[in-house]
Design an enzyme around this catalytic site. Structure first.
Site, PDB file in Angstrom:
ATOM      1  N   ASN A   1     -10.841   4.958  82.302  1.00 37.57           N
ATOM      2  CA  ASN A   1     -12.153   4.568  82.832  1.00 37.57           C
ATOM      3  C   ASN A   1     -13.316   4.579  81.851  1.00 37.57           C
ATOM      4  O   ASN A   1     -14.462   4.808  82.241  1.00 37.57           O
ATOM      5  CB  ASN A   1     -12.478   5.411  84.070  1.00 37.57           C
ATOM      6  CG  ASN A   1     -11.504   5.165  85.205  1.00 37.57           C
ATOM      7  OD1 ASN A   1     -10.775   4.163  85.168  1.00 37.57           O
ATOM      8  ND2 ASN A   1     -11.458   6.030  86.196  1.00 37.57           N
TER       9      ASN A   1
ATOM     10  N   TYR B   1     -14.222   6.598  79.416  1.00 41.62           N
ATOM     11  CA  TYR B   1     -14.838   7.851  78.946  1.00 41.62           C
ATOM     12  C   TYR B   1     -14.366   8.141  77.510  1.00 41.62           C
ATOM     13  O   TYR B   1     -13.731   7.296  76.885  1.00 41.62           O
ATOM     14  CB  TYR B   1     -14.555   8.985  79.939  1.00 41.62           C
ATOM     15  CG  TYR B   1     -15.212   8.691  81.269  1.00 41.62           C
ATOM     16  CD1 TYR B   1     -16.610   8.659  81.384  1.00 41.62           C
ATOM     17  CD2 TYR B   1     -14.473   8.374  82.404  1.00 41.62           C
ATOM     18  CE1 TYR B   1     -17.238   8.337  82.585  1.00 41.62           C
ATOM     19  CE2 TYR B   1     -15.087   8.050  83.616  1.00 41.62           C
ATOM     20  CZ  TYR B   1     -16.469   8.035  83.693  1.00 41.62           C
ATOM     21  OH  TYR B   1     -17.085   7.712  84.873  1.00 41.62           O
TER      22      TYR B   1
HETATM   23  C1  8OZ Z   1     -17.212   7.353  89.981  1.00 36.54           C
HETATM   24  C2  8OZ Z   1     -18.454   7.897  89.719  1.00 36.54           C
HETATM   25  C3  8OZ Z   1     -18.610   8.781  88.678  1.00 36.54           C
HETATM   26  C4  8OZ Z   1     -17.535   9.107  87.879  1.00 36.54           C
HETATM   27  C5  8OZ Z   1     -14.088   7.946  86.928  1.00 36.54           C
HETATM   28  C6  8OZ Z   1     -14.961  10.172  86.858  1.00 36.54           C
HETATM   29  O1  8OZ Z   1     -14.300   6.737  87.124  1.00 36.54           O
HETATM   30  C7  8OZ Z   1     -15.115   8.935  87.294  1.00 36.54           C
HETATM   31  C8  8OZ Z   1     -16.270   8.564  88.143  1.00 36.54           C
HETATM   32  C9  8OZ Z   1     -16.124   7.686  89.199  1.00 36.54           C
HETATM   33  O2  8OZ Z   1     -13.035   8.336  86.408  1.00 36.54           O
END
Ligand code: 8OZ
Length: 374
Positions: A184, A186
């Protein structure tokens, strides 16, 4: 034939069913501490006879620098370890299992969440075209991310060490294991993909170099708590949080080959666009998930194969027949604390209320009806 409603061994995790509660950010942990409301929420979903065979916690920050959203929990301090203990105790009292998802957001942050109000860190100084969540006048509100600064090469070992400490802390808080969040868009995903990694040192350039940070993190957590208590979540083609790479097949097969050498509990893959189209892809052609699994298995991987994204009962059965071992359900678990029971009898299902996903208290969190009371 495999079914969702039978036991599954995933490394050291002896699971009573193949139904997994996916990690879900809910922004209900002020001061980065787990609390009684969260304990109730997880306990409601923990009994494997009615809920999940395995719960994955909401993404949990490994350090203050790893924070990017309001009221998400952490696992870097003794106070945070102590705050999580009632959660693990409540889940275990229901006969359930729970692993902690370890998170560093990298550039998906705002300086207001960072130590000393500094710029967030990233592989390269490229702004993520995405939003984070802050509370404005007590209401959750989406806010643009800040311009990050590129990590210097000598800061990287310290971040790897933060993952290692976080894994140790999770075990100290009685979690059954950890799942490293490499999905996602990060920090780990930012290193993997060319759209966010322009480095010319040992951590950028070739696939080998872009995967170095992921490899160091996984080696560190496995060394700390043992491979059979470790897992990882990846999202090979997701575009969320501005994640972009033109050659995901080559990149993620290389990742899968590496993971096959680690003796992990499981590998968790998000198919398509996170929370959206399962058939979404980046690159020249549709992603070949069977080839991803084959790369893992051929490299010696014996951990469970977990899949996620918009699963129905029918689709879950199809994936189990095609070789998946575990299926993670996200939004359905928000609205159905007894999702296991409801899947077992093919519904009915409560619908989740989006307006209560991020932030707030009981409403849309612990007040969804159970089947017997519906
Ligand atoms: C939605 C809102 C904030 C964070 C992810 C940790 O997408 C999240 C996330 C999802 O993995």
């Amino acid at each position: 034939m495999k079914t969702l409603f039978e036991p599954c061994q995933a490394g050291d995790l002896q699971l009573a069913s193949r139904i997994v509660m996916a990690p879900l950010t809910r922004n209900r942990a002020p001061h980065a501490l787990a609390n009684a409301l969260m304990t109730e929420y997880y306990a409601q979903r923990a009994n494997p006879a009615t809920g999940a065979g395995l719960i994955i916690t909401e993404a949990t920050a490994i350090s203050h620098q790893g924070q990017g959203y309001v009221d998400v929990p952490g696992i870097w301090s003794q106070a945070q370890i102590d705050a999580w203990k009632p959660v693990t105790a409540a889940v275990h009292a229901q006969g359930g299992k729970i692993v902690m998802q370890l998170w560093h957001v990298g550039r998906v942050s705002h300086h207001c969440f960072q130590p000393g109000g500094q710029a967030p860190v990233a592989p390269s100084a490229l702004i993520a075209k995405t939003k984070t969540v802050q509370l404005i006048d007590g209401e959750p509100s989406f806010m643009a991310t800040s311009e990050p600064r590129a990590l210097s090469i000598d800061e990287i070992p310290g971040i790897v060490d933060d993952y290692k400490t976080a894994a140790r802390n999770a075990i100290a808080a009685d979690f059954d294991g950890v799942e490293v969040h490499a999905a996602n868009g990060y920090l780990i995903d930012q290193f993997l993909r060319t759209g966010s990694n322009l480095r010319t040192d040992a951590y950028g350039g070739s696939v080998e170099k872009r995967t170095r940070f992921l490899k160091e993190v996984m080696h560190a957590v496995c060394e700390e708590i043992g491979g059979p208590k470790c897992a990882i979540r990846i999202s090979p083609v997701t575009p969320v949080n501005d994640a972009a790479d033109p050659e995901p097949q080559v990149l993620f097969e290389h990742v899968a080959q590496f993971l096959g050498t680690l003796n992990l509990a499981y590998v968790h893959t998000i198919e398509g666009a996170t929370g959206a189209a399962r058939d979404f892809y980046q690159g020249a052609q549709a992603f070949d998930y069977a080839a991803l699994k084959a790369a893992y298995v051929d490299a010696g991987g014996t951990g469970a194969w977990m899949l996620n994204n918009a699963y129905s009962l029918e689709l879950a059965n199809q994936s189990l027949a095609d070789g998946a071992d575990l299926i993670a359900f996200g939004k359905p678990f928000i609205a159905n604390p007894d999702l296991g029971l409801r899947l077992n009898q093919n519904g009915p299902f409560n619908e989740p209320d989006r307006s209560t996903f991020y932030g707030g208290l009981e409403k849309g969190y612990t007040d969804y009806p159970f089947l017997s009371a519906a």
